[in-house]
Design a protein around this motif. Structure first.
Motif, PDB file in Angstrom:
ATOM      1  N   GLU A  73       6.453   0.168 -35.369  1.00 40.55           N
ATOM      2  CA  GLU A  73       7.582  -0.016 -34.464  1.00 40.55           C
ATOM      3  C   GLU A  73       7.451   0.968 -33.312  1.00 40.55           C
ATOM      4  O   GLU A  73       7.129   2.134 -33.520  1.00 40.55           O
ATOM      5  CB  GLU A  73       8.905   0.237 -35.189  1.00 40.55           C
ATOM      6  N   VAL A  74       7.693   0.499 -32.102  1.00 32.92           N
ATOM      7  CA  VAL A  74       7.646   1.382 -30.948  1.00 32.92           C
ATOM      8  C   VAL A  74       8.866   2.288 -31.002  1.00 32.92           C
ATOM      9  O   VAL A  74       9.997   1.819 -31.114  1.00 32.92           O
ATOM     10  CB  VAL A  74       7.620   0.579 -29.633  1.00 32.92           C
ATOM     11  N   VAL A  75       8.614   3.576 -30.941  1.00 33.44           N
ATOM     12  CA  VAL A  75       9.681   4.575 -31.001  1.00 33.44           C
ATOM     13  C   VAL A  75       9.989   4.993 -29.575  1.00 33.44           C
ATOM     14  O   VAL A  75       9.131   5.518 -28.874  1.00 33.44           O
ATOM     15  CB  VAL A  75       9.253   5.797 -31.841  1.00 33.44           C
ATOM     16  N   GLU A  76      11.216   4.730 -29.169  1.00 38.41           N
ATOM     17  CA  GLU A  76      11.648   5.102 -27.818  1.00 38.41           C
ATOM     18  C   GLU A  76      11.922   6.596 -27.775  1.00 38.41           C
ATOM     19  O   GLU A  76      12.402   7.176 -28.734  1.00 38.41           O
ATOM     20  CB  GLU A  76      12.916   4.335 -27.441  1.00 38.41           C
TER      21      GLU A  76
ATOM     22  N   MET B 202       3.948   4.284 -31.488  1.00 41.08           N
ATOM     23  CA  MET B 202       4.403   3.606 -32.704  1.00 41.08           C
ATOM     24  C   MET B 202       4.570   4.562 -33.874  1.00 41.08           C
ATOM     25  O   MET B 202       3.858   5.558 -33.986  1.00 41.08           O
ATOM     26  CB  MET B 202       3.401   2.525 -33.113  1.00 41.08           C
ATOM     27  N   ASN B 203       5.491   4.193 -34.765  1.00 45.38           N
ATOM     28  CA  ASN B 203       5.635   4.938 -36.009  1.00 45.38           C
ATOM     29  C   ASN B 203       4.790   4.270 -37.091  1.00 45.38           C
ATOM     30  O   ASN B 203       4.054   3.316 -36.814  1.00 45.38           O
ATOM     31  CB  ASN B 203       7.115   5.049 -36.421  1.00 45.38           C
TER      32      ASN B 203
END
Length: 74
Positions: free
Chosen positions: A63-66, A58-59
């Motif tokens: 938010e999950v960072v791909e 996550m950032n």
């Protein structure tokens, strides 16, 4: 980062009976007294290992960072 994305608490009898008794990610059993983490983005309880793994992805905005690995569904 992790504290804004998750609420850490102790698994109580009430949580285990009314909400869940398994981790929403890996489905391992949660026992009374275990440290659990409530995922504020996805509204679910996670065990410590799953929370740490998700937190690493996550950032600062939870938010999950791909990663930039190409995939079939880009």
């Amino acid at each position: 980062m992790g504290s804004a994305c998750f609420v850490t608490q102790e698994a109580t009898e009430e949580i285990l009976l009314r909400v869940t008794n398994v981790c929403a990610e890996c489905y391992d059993d949660i026992h009374e007294g275990d440290t659990i983490h409530y995922d504020m983005q996805n509204y679910r309880y996670l065990c410590k290992e799953c929370q740490e793994r998700l937190c690493a992805q996550m950032n600062e905005h939870c938010e999950v960072v791909e990663d930039d690995t190409p995939s079939l569904f880009c």
